[in-house]
Design an enzyme around this catalytic site. Sequence first.
Site, PDB file in Angstrom:
ATOM      1  N   ASP A 157       4.317 -35.496  80.684  1.00 24.06           N
ATOM      2  CA  ASP A 157       3.265 -36.345  80.102  1.00 24.06           C
ATOM      3  C   ASP A 157       2.678 -37.359  81.079  1.00 24.06           C
ATOM      4  OD1 ASP A 157       1.831 -36.854  77.605  1.00 24.06           O
ATOM      5  OD2 ASP A 157       2.790 -38.822  77.592  1.00 24.06           O
ATOM      6  N   ARG A 210       6.583 -34.949  65.745  1.00 25.70           N
ATOM      7  CA  ARG A 210       7.086 -34.953  67.128  1.00 25.70           C
ATOM      8  C   ARG A 210       8.592 -34.732  67.196  1.00 25.70           C
ATOM      9  NH1 ARG A 210       3.109 -35.849  71.425  1.00 25.70           N
ATOM     10  NH2 ARG A 210       1.204 -36.133  70.220  1.00 25.70           N
ATOM     11  N   HIS A 255      -2.089 -39.200  83.276  1.00 29.45           N
ATOM     12  CA  HIS A 255      -1.626 -38.507  82.067  1.00 29.45           C
ATOM     13  C   HIS A 255      -1.415 -37.030  82.402  1.00 29.45           C
ATOM     14  CE1 HIS A 255      -2.612 -37.651  77.524  1.00 29.45           C
ATOM     15  NE2 HIS A 255      -1.318 -37.776  77.724  1.00 29.45           N
ATOM     16  N   TYR A 264       4.925 -46.182  65.109  1.00 29.18           N
ATOM     17  CA  TYR A 264       4.853 -44.787  65.546  1.00 29.18           C
ATOM     18  C   TYR A 264       4.561 -44.605  67.028  1.00 29.18           C
ATOM     19  CZ  TYR A 264       4.462 -39.804  64.768  1.00 29.18           C
ATOM     20  OH  TYR A 264       4.689 -38.458  64.777  1.00 29.18           O
ATOM     21  N   ARG A 283      -1.408 -42.502  67.301  1.00 26.69           N
ATOM     22  CA  ARG A 283      -1.996 -43.628  68.011  1.00 26.69           C
ATOM     23  C   ARG A 283      -3.291 -44.049  67.323  1.00 26.69           C
ATOM     24  NH1 ARG A 283      -4.201 -42.228  72.097  1.00 26.69           N
ATOM     25  NH2 ARG A 283      -3.726 -40.009  72.148  1.00 26.69           N
ATOM     26  N   SER A 325      -4.273 -35.377  74.875  1.00 24.60           N
ATOM     27  CA  SER A 325      -3.167 -35.301  73.924  1.00 24.60           C
ATOM     28  C   SER A 325      -3.290 -34.037  73.076  1.00 24.60           C
ATOM     29  CB  SER A 325      -3.178 -36.538  73.024  1.00 24.60           C
ATOM     30  OG  SER A 325      -2.999 -37.686  73.818  1.00 24.60           O
ATOM     31  N   LYS A 330       2.648 -44.899  76.767  1.00 24.41           N
ATOM     32  CA  LYS A 330       1.223 -44.996  77.065  1.00 24.41           C
ATOM     33  C   LYS A 330       0.814 -46.427  77.449  1.00 24.41           C
ATOM     34  CE  LYS A 330       0.081 -40.706  76.191  1.00 24.41           C
ATOM     35  NZ  LYS A 330       0.932 -39.633  75.881  1.00 24.41           N
ATOM     36  N   CYS A 351      -3.016 -30.933  73.961  1.00 26.74           N
ATOM     37  CA  CYS A 351      -3.769 -29.845  74.597  1.00 26.74           C
ATOM     38  C   CYS A 351      -2.921 -29.034  75.575  1.00 26.74           C
ATOM     39  CB  CYS A 351      -5.005 -30.391  75.295  1.00 26.74           C
ATOM     40  SG  CYS A 351      -6.236 -30.985  74.127  1.00 26.74           S
TER      41      CYS A 351
HETATM   42  P1  GTP Z   1       0.731 -34.740  73.899  1.00 20.54           P
HETATM   43  O1  GTP Z   1       2.217 -34.769  73.929  1.00 20.54           O
HETATM   44  O2  GTP Z   1       0.134 -35.245  72.647  1.00 20.54           O
HETATM   45  O3  GTP Z   1       0.109 -35.436  75.080  1.00 20.54           O
HETATM   46  O4  GTP Z   1       0.288 -33.161  73.902  1.00 20.54           O
HETATM   47  P2  GTP Z   1       0.503 -32.040  75.005  1.00 20.54           P
HETATM   48  O5  GTP Z   1      -0.642 -32.069  75.950  1.00 20.54           O
HETATM   49  O6  GTP Z   1       1.858 -32.151  75.571  1.00 20.54           O
HETATM   50  O7  GTP Z   1       0.339 -30.696  74.157  1.00 20.54           O
HETATM   51  P3  GTP Z   1       1.419 -29.599  73.738  1.00 20.54           P
HETATM   52  O8  GTP Z   1       1.970 -28.862  74.913  1.00 20.54           O
HETATM   53  O9  GTP Z   1       2.407 -30.229  72.838  1.00 20.54           O
HETATM   54  O10 GTP Z   1       0.517 -28.573  72.929  1.00 20.54           O
HETATM   55  C1  GTP Z   1      -0.248 -28.981  71.815  1.00 20.54           C
HETATM   56  C2  GTP Z   1      -0.683 -27.813  71.002  1.00 20.54           C
HETATM   57  O11 GTP Z   1      -1.416 -26.883  71.817  1.00 20.54           O
HETATM   58  C3  GTP Z   1       0.472 -27.024  70.398  1.00 20.54           C
HETATM   59  O12 GTP Z   1       0.148 -26.731  69.062  1.00 20.54           O
HETATM   60  C4  GTP Z   1       0.539 -25.787  71.224  1.00 20.54           C
HETATM   61  O13 GTP Z   1       1.011 -24.718  70.490  1.00 20.54           O
HETATM   62  C5  GTP Z   1      -0.899 -25.582  71.693  1.00 20.54           C
HETATM   63  N1  GTP Z   1      -0.946 -24.914  73.012  1.00 20.54           N
HETATM   64  C6  GTP Z   1      -0.285 -25.308  74.130  1.00 20.54           C
HETATM   65  N2  GTP Z   1      -0.509 -24.453  75.160  1.00 20.54           N
HETATM   66  C7  GTP Z   1      -1.344 -23.503  74.682  1.00 20.54           C
HETATM   67  C8  GTP Z   1      -1.944 -22.332  75.269  1.00 20.54           C
HETATM   68  O14 GTP Z   1      -1.755 -21.999  76.441  1.00 20.54           O
HETATM   69  N3  GTP Z   1      -2.780 -21.603  74.463  1.00 20.54           N
HETATM   70  C9  GTP Z   1      -3.010 -21.940  73.163  1.00 20.54           C
HETATM   71  N4  GTP Z   1      -3.818 -21.186  72.448  1.00 20.54           N
HETATM   72  N5  GTP Z   1      -2.434 -23.022  72.572  1.00 20.54           N
HETATM   73  C10 GTP Z   1      -1.628 -23.786  73.317  1.00 20.54           C
HETATM   74  C1  SPV Z   2      -0.169 -38.649  73.025  1.00 23.57           C
HETATM   75  O1  SPV Z   2      -0.825 -38.916  72.024  1.00 23.57           O
HETATM   76  O2  SPV Z   2      -0.704 -38.355  74.125  1.00 23.57           O
HETATM   77  C2  SPV Z   2       1.306 -38.633  72.948  1.00 23.57           C
HETATM   78  C3  SPV Z   2       1.901 -39.174  71.752  1.00 23.57           C
HETATM   79  O3  SPV Z   2       1.999 -38.230  73.874  1.00 23.57           O
HETATM   80  S1  SPV Z   2       2.018 -40.879  71.792  1.00 23.57           S
HETATM   81  O4  SPV Z   2       3.282 -41.240  72.413  1.00 23.57           O
HETATM   82  O5  SPV Z   2       1.947 -41.304  70.419  1.00 23.57           O
HETATM   83  O6  SPV Z   2       0.943 -41.439  72.591  1.00 23.57           O
HETATM   84 MN    MN Z   3       3.347 -33.625  75.235  1.00 27.21          MN
END
Ligand code: GTP
Ligand code: SPV
Ligand code: MN
Length: 609
Positions: free
Chosen positions: A298, A391, A251, A222, A82, A273, A231, A275
């Site tokens: 999400d 992704r 979110h 993308y 983004r 994002s 979003k 996290c």
């Molecule tokens: P978006 O889809 O971008 O909104 O991200 P998200 O909030 O869905 O994050 P996601 O669950 O994909 O995790 C992102 C990164 O954080 C990955 O590399 C995970 O491995 C890491 N991660 C997720 N949960 C944990 C956790 O409990 N501990 C640690 N250390 N890392 C974590």
């Molecule tokens: C984020 O960045 O929070 C995502 C990926 O889930 S995107 O769809 O590109 O916004």
């Molecule tokens: Mn996600």
Amino acid sequence: MSESSDQKVIDAAPTTHSKLAAWVQEVAELTQPDHVYWVDGTQEENDRLTAELVAAGTLKKLTHESFPNSFAAFSDPKDVARVEERTFICSENEHDAGFTNNWMAPAVMKEKLNGLFDGSMRGRTMYVIPFVMGPLDAEQPQYGVEISDSAYVVTSMRIMARIGNDVLRKMEAEDAFFVPALHTVGAPLAPGDEDVAWPCNEDKWIVHFPEERSIWSYGSGYGGNALLGKKCYALRIASVMARDEGWLAEHMLILKLTNPEGKSYNVAAAFPSACGKTNLALLDPTIEGWKAETLGDDINWMRIGKEGELRGVNPEYGLFGVAPGTGWSTNPNAMRAITKGNSIFTNVALTDDGGVWWEGMTDQAPAHLTDWLGNDWTPDSGRVAAHPNSRFCTPIDQIDMLSPEYYNPEGVEIHAILFGGRRKTTIPLVTEARSWTNGIFMGSTLSSETTAAAAGAVGVVRRDPMAMLPFIGYNAGDYLNHWDSIEGKANPARLPKIFLVNWFRRNAEGGFAWPGFGDNSRVLKWAIDRIEGKADARETPIGYVPTGDSVDLTGLDMTPAEVEAAVTVDKDEWITELASIEEWYANFGDALPDSLQAELDGLRERLGA
Ligand code: GTP
Ligand code: SPV
Ligand code: MN
């Protein structure tokens, strides 16, 4: 355009929805595509489009048996996330966009966009994608129509949202309002021009007109820049609808947890994002007798139900998950969903046997890969094989642990809300808010180190209110006021308890202070036990944290003292934090709700600062 080609566009509109037919014609006249194609959403159509995308070099068909009917795409290296600095909220008044958004006057922006979109689809097909966010049998289905000149967008939208003929027919029958969402990659082709695998433009504009409830996106192919139901609609535009109609577009993931006594709780969690939302949404509990089910990963639309309870619905239909870090040991539920197939991977690495790989998928990297840029890669290459924001795009119904209530248009009652960020220091593993307003204070001051999910520097601490900083479609002060007003609209006895979490705190050795992933079930158990009045807590200036022995550590190689360390509220760190919060709050000026100013004053007092 000549009369005859005008006629061709009208004839091509297989809809009785006159507003839609008129908009499609208007866009076709502006963008001048070679063809206009109405997406029906069928499997046959998808097979045809993916075959065309393979022929064009945009998609590679995976041949490994673990990835049936799946494809890999590789974007232009300058189009990988983004683009927040190119994202605009064009409200009539600048004040209504607030300090967290880029703004331009709608008339000025429209003129600019009309210039950019003029002829922007030449040499391409213009796809018309009717879609609905949330169930089609909702009381008031939330329709949209995306027009895009990218077939990759069509196949991805088919995974991420309910699209096609069924949606269009219902929209016509109701003569319903729809959010017009216009997208072009901004790469017209002159006759004889050779296309590239990932067309896009250096110039990018992701623009929202909140009063009109419309979206214009230019130059990127993308993720959130191009899949406009996500979003752009379900957060930025929907947050404005929610403000006007008394609900919340957030979110957040939604997770259902059932304790050993058979009692269920639904937890919504807002993390910025990259996290940990998708990971927590697919949680594999490590504690005996607890069951987890996925509702969303999400986005969460929350309305107040008949009994004054908050009810959440996931408006999406698929997962668009961060690939790196998603692995058989950290997130087996995601891996099982992904390996059922029907997925599109973007910017991951390719294995020599026709599969995909990314950092963290397996403990050991394959001996040889083709990296996301198409280069040979070996474990000693000294660089990552998959882009950090690569992704997987996978249908949500492939999740074994998907709750049947995902399909309920009324949603589920939300019993707890978590706000969380990625902070190495200061923020405890978990803190329970003192009250609803104190919880909003926690959400409004949420902070996180930036990640690769958005273009720009990584690892910089920034405030991210409710994890919505890049997604609030109006004035952020009004947004906090809107959150504050929910207390008065809901049944106070049914308001969710609010918690602040931080899976990413570091210990003295520099490692993670908490194992995370499946073990986060232990923190959720503590939170639910707090709702039930069963778990101990210690009061601190910022809220209630667990006592060392109130977190279930059964089967985990960790001591209560280490839990205590993970929830420490360090006074010096918090005095520094307080100053940073004060600086953040100063941005809001008069728009800051008095109740939150009072929370800040209370914190200052409790810290003795
Ligand atoms: P978006 O889809 O971008 O909104 O991200 P998200 O909030 O869905 O994050 P996601 O669950 O994909 O995790 C992102 C990164 O954080 C990955 O590399 C995970 O491995 C890491 N991660 C997720 N949960 C944990 C956790 O409990 N501990 C640690 N250390 N890392 C974590
Ligand atoms: C984020 O960045 O929070 C995502 C990926 O889930 S995107 O769809 O590109 O916004
Ligand atoms: Mn996600």
